[in-house]
Design an enzyme around this catalytic site. Sequence first.
Site, PDB file in Angstrom:
ATOM      1  CG  ASN A 166      -0.348  -0.112   2.516  1.00 58.92           C
ATOM      2  OD1 ASN A 166       0.732  -0.685   2.645  1.00 58.92           O
ATOM      3  ND2 ASN A 166      -0.986   0.419   3.528  1.00 58.92           N
ATOM      4  CB  SER A 243      -2.304  -8.958   7.332  1.00 56.63           C
ATOM      5  OG  SER A 243      -1.516 -10.103   7.093  1.00 56.63           O
ATOM      6  N   GLY A 247       1.834 -11.201  10.541  1.00 57.69           N
ATOM      7  CA  GLY A 247       2.712 -10.684  11.596  1.00 57.69           C
ATOM      8  C   GLY A 247       2.892 -11.691  12.723  1.00 57.69           C
ATOM      9  CD  GLU A 264       4.390  -0.048  13.504  1.00 61.47           C
ATOM     10  OE1 GLU A 264       3.172   0.074  13.778  1.00 61.47           O
ATOM     11  OE2 GLU A 264       5.285   0.172  14.331  1.00 61.47           O
ATOM     12  CB  CYS A 298      -1.924   0.727   8.660  1.00 62.53           C
ATOM     13  SG  CYS A 298      -0.526   1.799   8.430  1.00 62.53           S
ATOM     14  CD  GLU A 476       8.316   0.544  11.285  1.00 59.88           C
ATOM     15  OE1 GLU A 476       9.252   0.388  10.482  1.00 59.88           O
ATOM     16  OE2 GLU A 476       7.144   0.240  11.018  1.00 59.88           O
TER      17      GLU A 476
HETATM   18  P1  NDP Z   1       0.325  -9.546   4.045  1.00 59.71           P
HETATM   19  O1  NDP Z   1       0.471  -9.367   5.504  1.00 59.71           O
HETATM   20  O2  NDP Z   1       0.063 -10.906   3.522  1.00 59.71           O
HETATM   21  O3  NDP Z   1       1.657  -9.052   3.279  1.00 59.71           O
HETATM   22  C1  NDP Z   1       2.577  -8.101   3.770  1.00 59.71           C
HETATM   23  C2  NDP Z   1       3.988  -8.530   3.382  1.00 59.71           C
HETATM   24  O4  NDP Z   1       4.319  -9.748   4.041  1.00 59.71           O
HETATM   25  C3  NDP Z   1       4.149  -8.802   1.889  1.00 59.71           C
HETATM   26  O5  NDP Z   1       5.453  -8.459   1.500  1.00 59.71           O
HETATM   27  C4  NDP Z   1       3.976 -10.303   1.820  1.00 59.71           C
HETATM   28  O6  NDP Z   1       4.523 -10.859   0.663  1.00 59.71           O
HETATM   29  C5  NDP Z   1       4.711 -10.723   3.064  1.00 59.71           C
HETATM   30  N1  NDP Z   1       4.359 -12.051   3.565  1.00 59.71           N
HETATM   31  C6  NDP Z   1       3.192 -12.721   3.423  1.00 59.71           C
HETATM   32  N2  NDP Z   1       3.270 -13.911   4.041  1.00 59.71           N
HETATM   33  C7  NDP Z   1       4.511 -14.002   4.590  1.00 59.71           C
HETATM   34  C8  NDP Z   1       5.187 -15.004   5.344  1.00 59.71           C
HETATM   35  N3  NDP Z   1       4.608 -16.143   5.670  1.00 59.71           N
HETATM   36  N4  NDP Z   1       6.446 -14.753   5.733  1.00 59.71           N
HETATM   37  C9  NDP Z   1       7.055 -13.597   5.414  1.00 59.71           C
HETATM   38  N5  NDP Z   1       6.471 -12.616   4.687  1.00 59.71           N
HETATM   39  C10 NDP Z   1       5.205 -12.817   4.288  1.00 59.71           C
HETATM   40  O7  NDP Z   1      -0.755  -8.559   3.512  1.00 59.71           O
HETATM   41  P2  NDP Z   1      -1.583  -8.662   2.152  1.00 59.71           P
HETATM   42  O8  NDP Z   1      -0.796  -7.971   1.117  1.00 59.71           O
HETATM   43  O9  NDP Z   1      -1.986 -10.069   1.843  1.00 59.71           O
HETATM   44  O10 NDP Z   1      -2.879  -7.849   2.554  1.00 59.71           O
HETATM   45  C11 NDP Z   1      -3.891  -8.503   3.331  1.00 59.71           C
HETATM   46  C12 NDP Z   1      -4.423  -7.573   4.393  1.00 59.71           C
HETATM   47  O11 NDP Z   1      -3.358  -7.179   5.258  1.00 59.71           O
HETATM   48  C13 NDP Z   1      -4.977  -6.259   3.862  1.00 59.71           C
HETATM   49  O12 NDP Z   1      -6.288  -6.396   3.436  1.00 59.71           O
HETATM   50  C14 NDP Z   1      -4.843  -5.382   5.075  1.00 59.71           C
HETATM   51  O13 NDP Z   1      -5.923  -5.605   5.946  1.00 59.71           O
HETATM   52  C15 NDP Z   1      -3.569  -5.865   5.727  1.00 59.71           C
HETATM   53  N6  NDP Z   1      -2.408  -5.021   5.366  1.00 59.71           N
HETATM   54  C16 NDP Z   1      -2.027  -4.060   6.234  1.00 59.71           C
HETATM   55  C17 NDP Z   1      -1.009  -3.205   5.910  1.00 59.71           C
HETATM   56  C18 NDP Z   1      -0.579  -2.121   6.839  1.00 59.71           C
HETATM   57  O14 NDP Z   1      -0.028  -1.120   6.394  1.00 59.71           O
HETATM   58  N7  NDP Z   1      -0.776  -2.276   8.127  1.00 59.71           N
HETATM   59  C19 NDP Z   1      -0.314  -3.294   4.631  1.00 59.71           C
HETATM   60  C20 NDP Z   1      -0.762  -4.367   3.782  1.00 59.71           C
HETATM   61  C21 NDP Z   1      -1.772  -5.183   4.162  1.00 59.71           C
HETATM   62  P3  NDP Z   1       3.630 -11.105  -0.657  1.00 59.71           P
HETATM   63  O15 NDP Z   1       2.735  -9.937  -0.790  1.00 59.71           O
HETATM   64  O16 NDP Z   1       4.618 -11.170  -1.732  1.00 59.71           O
HETATM   65  O17 NDP Z   1       2.914 -12.378  -0.445  1.00 59.71           O
END
Ligand code: NDP
Length: 499
Positions: A166, A243, A247, A264, A298, A476
């Site tokens: 995002n 997410s 996390g 975060e 977020c 952060e």
């Molecule tokens: P994720 O938590 O899945 O992804 C965030 C990051 O973590 C991406 O780089 C992702 O890689 C990576 N990731 C995913 N699974 C793993 C793992 N098992 N080990 C290590 N890294 C991992 O978020 P999504 O993009 O799927 O979004 C889903 C929901 O998460 C959103 O609808 C929102 O509610 C929330 N979100 C919150 C954010 C915030 O700023 N607080 C930002 C983004 C999402 P990859 O994408 O390549 O799979």
Amino acid sequence: MRIAKSILCQTNFDVGPIVTNLNLIAGEWLAGESEIENRNPSDLSDLIGHFAQANADQLEATLDQARIAQAEWAAYGLERKQAVLMNIGTELMARAEELGTLLSREEGKPLAEGKGEVYRAGQFFTYYAAECLRQIGENADSVRPDIEIDVRREAVGVVAVISPWNFPTATASWKIAPALCYGNAVVWKPANITPASAVALTEIINRQDIPKGLFSLVMGSGRSIGQRLVESPKVNAISFTGSVPVGKGIAAAAIQNLTKVQMEMGSKNALAVMDDADLDLAVSLALGGAFGGTGQKCTASSRLVVHAAVHDAFVEKLVAGTQAMKVGHALAEGTQMGPVVSEQQLAENLAYVDLGKSEGAELACGGQRLEMPQDGYYMSPGVFLNTTNDMRINREEMFAPLTSVIKVGSYDEALATVNDTNFGLTSGIVTQSLARATHFRRNARTGVVTVNLPTAGTDYHVPFGGRGDSSYGPREQGKAAAEFYTTVKTAYISAGKPM
Ligand code: NDP
């Protein structure tokens, strides 16, 4: 798009040559075990490129090289490190137009927001360039005679940065800049939905005066390469934004190696609108906070807690303002809200619309998939009325251009509602009462609190983070980042008597 190195290949998707963007592994640009395509969510016929997916051997190789490079980097002079960070920041700011366009093209936020994000990313680097020269420790006399104590911070070592889509450039930058500033190596796993911005930033960083392999880019899916990265005993610290479920999984993996972790995650931020609020201001804060970045922040204002005395007047203006928002192609002139980032996110958003209605909320406007001239992931911004704080739409992070109005009868009820959440990133109040603003500021249980300002939008030189499920580990940004990216060393020195 400027890419340092690429290979050309033909694909099924386009008649012309398609650039495959490579990973930066141990200082070399390398193809991976496979590649993915990246398409513009504003126009699915626009193929941005193909992106290499790193394999397990490449991850091991780059982690090994990072360890060597980190020791070399930590020994660089302060001004040499400062110059590296300053160059990165200056280039990002100078290229904000170009890189912001790329960012908006792949993420879907309006161009002004994309350019603003790249510029802000540059500011993180210039801020931490200055911090290179401000690493000052403490000293003390020992309780034992003729002994002095020197307390200073040292780099943690190899830092894994896992960033979301995002804010593909800014979030990564507020992690990478302090990591480098305090002498660490970085292995970056960006979100696979926004790899082009990651390649562009990596290309800038890799051109600097840094040791080979100090900075790595390991594009790949979170479940495969991300999971391997967080499970690796070669990683000393993990900084993650994303997410809550992911996390928690990362924290569980990190603890196996006692790896330091900072996270975060989501939130359910509330904006409280009091009966003495400037209503036009309140509506403009609500619209910007709820629908900026298509609600995919977020810090988004997803709960609007409104005093009954102004509820109807506020709602009328809010709904009118929401209906007037121009949804369109991220790069088109006049677009106020771009598409949702992906098909999956759009499906989840529309499911939340159905859920809200099934819970008894009234959908006053929006919440529909939109047909546009280009095929993309468009939906109209939506407002739920007559909601209660116990509904799932008011408890779960939707990450959608959807917001809920919750009517309350008093300031006390407003504060209690704001605080009634598992999350705790940001909260805001709109009021002209100093007494209420002060009480709210001191009693809202969030890491960030705003008065007559949106819940979204923060500075770079002060701490950022939340409470509850929103954050875990040290804050952060600003000087607070030193807590995570360094470890403290306490030295005892007995100099003896002068001869
Ligand atoms: P994720 O938590 O899945 O992804 C965030 C990051 O973590 C991406 O780089 C992702 O890689 C990576 N990731 C995913 N699974 C793993 C793992 N098992 N080990 C290590 N890294 C991992 O978020 P999504 O993009 O799927 O979004 C889903 C929901 O998460 C959103 O609808 C929102 O509610 C929330 N979100 C919150 C954010 C915030 O700023 N607080 C930002 C983004 C999402 P990859 O994408 O390549 O799979």
